[in-house]
Design a protein around this motif. Structure first.
Motif, PDB file in Angstrom:
ATOM      1  N   PRO A 102      14.953  40.358  36.371  1.00 56.87           N
ATOM      2  CA  PRO A 102      13.966  41.326  35.880  1.00 56.87           C
ATOM      3  C   PRO A 102      14.408  41.942  34.560  1.00 56.87           C
ATOM      4  CG  PRO A 102      15.214  42.239  37.713  1.00 56.87           C
ATOM      5  CD  PRO A 102      15.582  40.800  37.627  1.00 56.87           C
ATOM      6  N   SER A 103      13.478  42.049  33.634  1.00 63.58           N
ATOM      7  CA  SER A 103      13.808  42.585  32.316  1.00 63.58           C
ATOM      8  C   SER A 103      13.398  44.046  32.171  1.00 63.58           C
ATOM      9  CB  SER A 103      13.110  41.754  31.236  1.00 63.58           C
ATOM     10  OG  SER A 103      11.703  41.784  31.433  1.00 63.58           O
ATOM     11  N   LYS A 104      12.756  44.597  33.167  1.00 66.10           N
ATOM     12  CA  LYS A 104      12.301  45.985  33.087  1.00 66.10           C
ATOM     13  C   LYS A 104      12.249  46.575  34.499  1.00 66.10           C
ATOM     14  CE  LYS A 104       7.420  44.739  33.462  1.00 66.10           C
ATOM     15  NZ  LYS A 104       6.072  44.876  32.873  1.00 66.10           N
ATOM     16  N   TRP A 105      12.086  47.879  34.560  1.00 69.10           N
ATOM     17  CA  TRP A 105      11.921  48.538  35.851  1.00 69.10           C
ATOM     18  C   TRP A 105      10.550  48.188  36.426  1.00 69.10           C
ATOM     19  CZ3 TRP A 105      14.970  51.977  38.773  1.00 69.10           C
ATOM     20  CH2 TRP A 105      16.235  52.212  38.233  1.00 69.10           C
ATOM     21  N   ASN A 106      10.534  47.831  37.701  1.00 65.38           N
ATOM     22  CA  ASN A 106       9.287  47.505  38.380  1.00 65.38           C
ATOM     23  C   ASN A 106       9.001  48.529  39.473  1.00 65.38           C
ATOM     24  OD1 ASN A 106       8.616  44.911  37.083  1.00 65.38           O
ATOM     25  ND2 ASN A 106      10.500  44.204  38.045  1.00 65.38           N
ATOM     26  N   ILE A 107       7.733  48.798  39.677  1.00 57.62           N
ATOM     27  CA  ILE A 107       7.293  49.698  40.739  1.00 57.62           C
ATOM     28  C   ILE A 107       6.751  48.860  41.894  1.00 57.62           C
ATOM     29  CG2 ILE A 107       5.782  51.618  41.367  1.00 57.62           C
ATOM     30  CD1 ILE A 107       7.888  52.328  39.296  1.00 57.62           C
ATOM     31  N   PHE A 108       7.202  49.161  43.107  1.00 57.77           N
ATOM     32  CA  PHE A 108       6.736  48.467  44.301  1.00 57.77           C
ATOM     33  C   PHE A 108       6.012  49.480  45.195  1.00 57.77           C
ATOM     34  CE2 PHE A 108      10.583  46.424  42.806  1.00 57.77           C
ATOM     35  CZ  PHE A 108      10.254  45.078  42.803  1.00 57.77           C
ATOM     36  N   ALA A 109       4.871  49.092  45.704  1.00 60.70           N
ATOM     37  CA  ALA A 109       4.122  49.977  46.605  1.00 60.70           C
ATOM     38  C   ALA A 109       3.405  49.132  47.648  1.00 60.70           C
ATOM     39  CB  ALA A 109       3.112  50.819  45.824  1.00 60.70           C
ATOM     40  N   GLY A 110       3.449  49.591  48.903  1.00 63.09           N
ATOM     41  CA  GLY A 110       2.799  48.830  49.955  1.00 63.09           C
ATOM     42  C   GLY A 110       2.736  49.584  51.264  1.00 63.09           C
ATOM     43  N   VAL A 111       2.306  48.886  52.304  1.00 58.56           N
ATOM     44  CA  VAL A 111       2.179  49.469  53.637  1.00 58.56           C
ATOM     45  C   VAL A 111       3.308  48.963  54.523  1.00 58.56           C
ATOM     46  CG1 VAL A 111      -0.314  49.750  53.470  1.00 58.56           C
ATOM     47  CG2 VAL A 111       0.627  47.615  54.373  1.00 58.56           C
ATOM     48  N   GLU A 112       3.580  49.717  55.569  1.00 60.97           N
ATOM     49  CA  GLU A 112       4.708  49.395  56.441  1.00 60.97           C
ATOM     50  C   GLU A 112       4.365  49.748  57.878  1.00 60.97           C
ATOM     51  OE1 GLU A 112       9.218  49.725  55.293  1.00 60.97           O
ATOM     52  OE2 GLU A 112       8.492  51.673  55.954  1.00 60.97           O
ATOM     53  N   LEU A 113       4.707  48.841  58.794  1.00 59.81           N
ATOM     54  CA  LEU A 113       4.501  49.061  60.227  1.00 59.81           C
ATOM     55  C   LEU A 113       5.854  49.101  60.908  1.00 59.81           C
ATOM     56  CD1 LEU A 113       2.452  49.256  62.608  1.00 59.81           C
ATOM     57  CD2 LEU A 113       2.668  46.773  62.823  1.00 59.81           C
ATOM     58  N   LEU A 114       6.062  50.124  61.738  1.00 61.20           N
ATOM     59  CA  LEU A 114       7.323  50.268  62.451  1.00 61.20           C
ATOM     60  C   LEU A 114       7.078  50.129  63.945  1.00 61.20           C
ATOM     61  CD1 LEU A 114       7.271  52.489  59.904  1.00 61.20           C
ATOM     62  CD2 LEU A 114       9.643  52.712  60.608  1.00 61.20           C
ATOM     63  N   GLY A 115       8.066  49.648  64.670  1.00 62.47           N
ATOM     64  CA  GLY A 115       7.949  49.499  66.113  1.00 62.47           C
ATOM     65  C   GLY A 115       9.243  49.831  66.799  1.00 62.47           C
ATOM     66  N   THR A 116       9.164  50.376  67.989  1.00 70.02           N
ATOM     67  CA  THR A 116      10.363  50.793  68.715  1.00 70.02           C
ATOM     68  C   THR A 116      10.266  50.371  70.178  1.00 70.02           C
ATOM     69  OG1 THR A 116      11.809  52.661  69.229  1.00 70.02           O
ATOM     70  CG2 THR A 116       9.440  53.067  69.271  1.00 70.02           C
ATOM     71  N   ASP A 263      24.939  58.507  73.076  1.00 69.15           N
ATOM     72  CA  ASP A 263      24.314  58.900  74.336  1.00 69.15           C
ATOM     73  C   ASP A 263      22.789  58.850  74.249  1.00 69.15           C
ATOM     74  OD1 ASP A 263      24.212  60.953  72.534  1.00 69.15           O
ATOM     75  OD2 ASP A 263      24.289  62.536  74.055  1.00 69.15           O
ATOM     76  N   ASN A 264      22.243  58.628  73.055  1.00 69.68           N
ATOM     77  CA  ASN A 264      20.787  58.573  72.913  1.00 69.68           C
ATOM     78  C   ASN A 264      20.440  57.633  71.759  1.00 69.68           C
ATOM     79  OD1 ASN A 264      18.080  59.081  73.217  1.00 69.68           O
ATOM     80  ND2 ASN A 264      18.114  60.975  72.034  1.00 69.68           N
ATOM     81  N   CYS A 265      20.864  56.387  71.898  1.00 71.53           N
ATOM     82  CA  CYS A 265      20.693  55.415  70.820  1.00 71.53           C
ATOM     83  C   CYS A 265      19.330  54.747  70.917  1.00 71.53           C
ATOM     84  CB  CYS A 265      21.803  54.361  70.901  1.00 71.53           C
ATOM     85  SG  CYS A 265      21.621  53.034  69.702  1.00 71.53           S
ATOM     86  N   ASP A 266      18.663  54.640  69.793  1.00 69.38           N
ATOM     87  CA  ASP A 266      17.398  53.923  69.741  1.00 69.38           C
ATOM     88  C   ASP A 266      17.280  53.265  68.378  1.00 69.38           C
ATOM     89  OD1 ASP A 266      15.011  52.972  70.713  1.00 69.38           O
ATOM     90  OD2 ASP A 266      13.856  54.621  69.870  1.00 69.38           O
ATOM     91  N   THR A 267      16.617  52.129  68.340  1.00 65.48           N
ATOM     92  CA  THR A 267      16.449  51.379  67.102  1.00 65.48           C
ATOM     93  C   THR A 267      14.982  51.109  66.855  1.00 65.48           C
ATOM     94  OG1 THR A 267      18.613  50.317  67.317  1.00 65.48           O
ATOM     95  CG2 THR A 267      17.015  49.250  65.889  1.00 65.48           C
ATOM     96  N   MET A 268      14.553  51.294  65.627  1.00 71.70           N
ATOM     97  CA  MET A 268      13.162  51.055  65.251  1.00 71.70           C
ATOM     98  C   MET A 268      13.132  49.986  64.160  1.00 71.70           C
ATOM     99  SD  MET A 268      10.239  53.772  64.038  1.00 71.70           S
ATOM    100  CE  MET A 268       9.851  54.258  65.715  1.00 71.70           C
ATOM    101  N   LEU A 269      12.369  48.915  64.398  1.00 73.27           N
ATOM    102  CA  LEU A 269      12.212  47.847  63.422  1.00 73.27           C
ATOM    103  C   LEU A 269      11.062  48.172  62.482  1.00 73.27           C
ATOM    104  CD1 LEU A 269      12.498  44.778  65.829  1.00 73.27           C
ATOM    105  CD2 LEU A 269      14.326  45.873  64.528  1.00 73.27           C
ATOM    106  N   HIS A 270      11.149  47.739  61.224  1.00 70.40           N
ATOM    107  CA  HIS A 270      10.021  47.932  60.333  1.00 70.40           C
ATOM    108  C   HIS A 270       9.773  46.695  59.485  1.00 70.40           C
ATOM    109  CE1 HIS A 270      13.069  49.202  57.235  1.00 70.40           C
ATOM    110  NE2 HIS A 270      13.595  49.829  58.261  1.00 70.40           N
ATOM    111  N   LEU A 271       8.492  46.455  59.210  1.00 68.30           N
ATOM    112  CA  LEU A 271       8.053  45.308  58.436  1.00 68.30           C
ATOM    113  C   LEU A 271       6.967  45.770  57.483  1.00 68.30           C
ATOM    114  CD1 LEU A 271       8.036  42.212  57.970  1.00 68.30           C
ATOM    115  CD2 LEU A 271       6.259  42.070  59.715  1.00 68.30           C
ATOM    116  N   GLY A 272       7.094  45.414  56.211  1.00 70.30           N
ATOM    117  CA  GLY A 272       6.123  45.874  55.215  1.00 70.30           C
ATOM    118  C   GLY A 272       5.735  44.794  54.224  1.00 70.30           C
ATOM    119  N   VAL A 273       4.600  44.977  53.590  1.00 66.83           N
ATOM    120  CA  VAL A 273       4.128  44.100  52.522  1.00 66.83           C
ATOM    121  C   VAL A 273       3.541  44.952  51.423  1.00 66.83           C
ATOM    122  CG1 VAL A 273       3.652  42.122  54.024  1.00 66.83           C
ATOM    123  CG2 VAL A 273       1.878  43.814  53.619  1.00 66.83           C
TER     124      VAL A 273
END
Length: 277
Positions: A102-116, A263-273
């Motif tokens: 990349p030759s310059k700064w790029n802006i990324f924007a999108g939606v994201e779905l998370l699941g647990t 004692d209270n571990c949880d993991t949330m996956l996320h996927l975005g485009v």
């Protein structure tokens, strides 16, 4: 008369090579963003006549006639062959998008779905700005039922519950030598548990959902019926993942985890485009 014709023939034959050498091709070689490409090879097709571009991407080449074609080569870029013009702009594409820098700064924007693990699926947005390094931020939340008041009594259906979650986080990104970025940061997650409230325990009529907490669950339930209550999480999480950029699009995947709370571990996956601007 014959002597005059012979003389003109000799003069024209001698002058044609000089006229041909006076045809000059000028131009500039750039990448697709308009940045100069230095030391690119510019060559006349079917000829050994060639030159190289200067630091500003410009070149000058002596042609043989106005119908010449030039061939431009540069390491890591696709060869360009096109008709010569008095002044021409030559744009070169990367040989492989995977190696594009990349030759310059790029802006990324999108939606994201998370699941647990507790069937909560917040939906949100992600925004990032990056070149070799970058930053990102994201926010997501899931729908929550109407709260009809604080929990009271034991007339509840412990199997009918909903978990609403609000998540936001931010951090840094680094490019891994190809269009893959690794990102890592800190997020905050707030899970809220809503359980179905029954109007009475005979007809099992429901009058909506109410929000309950772990203290309330501990007072009224001693078995595993309310195990999902204890899976809810509120607090800071570590988050990390990868983002793949291809042309004007990107996909990202990663996790949010509260693993430091054993004692209270949880993991949330996320996927975005999303898209690159």
């Amino acid at each position: 008369m014959k002597r005059i014709i012979l003389l003109l023939t000799v003069i024209l034959t001698s002058a044609l090579p000089l006229l041909a050498q006076s045809y000059t091709i000028k131009g500039r070689v750039t990448d697709r963003y308009g940045n100069a490409i230095a030391n690119a090879e510019v060559k006349l097709a079917h000829s050994n006549i060639m030159t190289h571009t200067w630091m500003n991407g410009a070149f000058e080449l002596k042609g043989r006639n106005a119908k010449e074609k030039i061939i431009v080569n540069s390491t890591g870029r696709k060869t360009v062959k096109k008709k010569a013009e008095p002044f021409m702009e030559v744009r070169m594409k990367p040989l492989n998008w995977w190696n594009e820098t990349p030759s310059k700064w790029n802006i990324f924007a999108g939606v994201e779905l998370l699941g647990t693990t507790n069937n909560c699926m917040p939906l949100g947005i992600r925004i990032a700005a990056a070149k070799k390094f970058g930053i990102y931020a994201h926010f997501a939340m899931s729908t929550m039922p109407d709260n009809i008041g604080k929990a009271h009594g034991e007339i509840f259906s412990s199997n009918n519950y909903k978990i609403g979650s609000t998540i936001f986080g931010a951090g840094g990104m680094v490019r891994l030598g190809c269009p893959i970025y690794f990102y890592a940061g800190v997020g905050y997650r707030n899970d809220r548990v809503f359980i179905e409230h029954l109007a009475n325990n005979i007809t099992n009529e429901s009058d909506g959902y109410v929000e309950i907490d772990k203290d309330w669950a501990n007072n009224y339930y001693t078995d595993d019926a309310m195990e999902h209550i204890f899976e809810a999480w509120q607090g800071l999480e570590a988050e990390f993942g990868f983002m793949l950029n291809y042309k004007q699009f990107y996909v990202n995947t990663g996790i949010n985890t509260s693993a430091f709370e054993l004692d209270n571990c949880d993991t949330m996956l996320h996927l975005g485009v999303g898209m690159k601007f």
